[in-house]
Design an enzyme around this catalytic site. Structure first.
Site, PDB file in Angstrom:
ATOM      1  N   SER A   1      -7.025 -14.171  -8.950  1.00 50.39           N
ATOM      2  CA  SER A   1      -5.482 -13.582  -8.380  1.00 50.39           C
ATOM      3  C   SER A   1      -4.527 -13.595  -9.829  1.00 50.39           C
ATOM      4  CB  SER A   1      -5.383 -14.042  -7.429  1.00 50.39           C
ATOM      5  OG  SER A   1      -5.317 -15.138  -7.405  1.00 50.39           O
TER       6      SER A   1
ATOM      7  N   THR B   1      -5.620  -7.430 -10.405  1.00 49.59           N
ATOM      8  CA  THR B   1      -5.796  -8.403 -10.202  1.00 49.59           C
ATOM      9  C   THR B   1      -5.515  -8.010  -8.676  1.00 49.59           C
ATOM     10  OG1 THR B   1      -6.250 -10.547  -9.944  1.00 49.59           O
ATOM     11  CG2 THR B   1      -3.949 -10.013 -10.343  1.00 49.59           C
ATOM     12  N   TYR B   2      -5.302  -9.389  -7.574  1.00 49.40           N
ATOM     13  CA  TYR B   2      -4.974  -9.747  -5.829  1.00 49.40           C
ATOM     14  C   TYR B   2      -3.776 -10.407  -5.974  1.00 49.40           C
ATOM     15  CZ  TYR B   2      -8.190 -13.095  -5.859  1.00 49.40           C
ATOM     16  OH  TYR B   2      -8.763 -14.151  -5.868  1.00 49.40           O
TER      17      TYR B   2
END
Length: 155
Positions: free
Chosen positions: A24, A56-57
């Site tokens: 992340s 990504t998050y």
């Protein structure tokens, strides 16, 4: 449905790379809120130093920290000090594009917000699309626009 810009953090700098994490990007919640980026939302990250592009998050860090931390495998692509563009997306029917006004934040070297801009798409009398960058004060800026350098639209 088309994938369109939902919000953007332009020129934010990496404050830390943490390889030993699950993945992340960790961002300051104040930056995310101002750009309309949600926790756990997938974002694209474009590294202006290396040219790397990843997805990504988002996870939220400490409010007011101005953090931008790449975690897990993403840490291999971005080093502290690298300048990034982070972009969220929305999916809309193309006919809805004139209702979209994504926020674009620009940053200084310490990850302070320098400008709060919005993208605007309108149609002219002939139905052609017109693109504009709108400053916080409502001024229409002429694209392409270098970060931090306003150019008024030609009349």
């Amino acid at each position: 449905m088309r994938k369109l810009v939902g919000g953007k953090l332009h020129g934010i700098r990496v404050t830390e790379s943490n390889l030993e994490y699950h993945g992340s990007i960790t961002l300051d919640p104040a930056h995310c809120e101002a750009a309309g980026i949600l926790p756990l939302e997938f974002v694209e990250i474009w590294n202006k130093n290396s040219g790397a592009r990843i997805t990504t998050y988002v996870i939220l860090g400490q409010r007011g920290s101005r953090c931008c931390v790449l975690n897990g495998a993403a840490a291999r692509t971005c080093q502290p000090g690298d300048e990034l563009i982070i972009c969220s997306s929305v999916y809309l029917d193309g006919a809805e594009i004139t209702n979209l006004s994504p926020a674009v934040l620009t940053f200084d070297a310490n990850n302070n917000i320098v400008e709060r801009l919005h993208y605007s798409v309108t149609r002219d009398g002939a139905g052609h699309y017109q693109f504009g960058i709108v400053a916080e004060d409502g001024e229409i800026l002429q694209p392409p626009l270098k970060s931090g350098m306003r150019q008024k639209r030609a009349s």
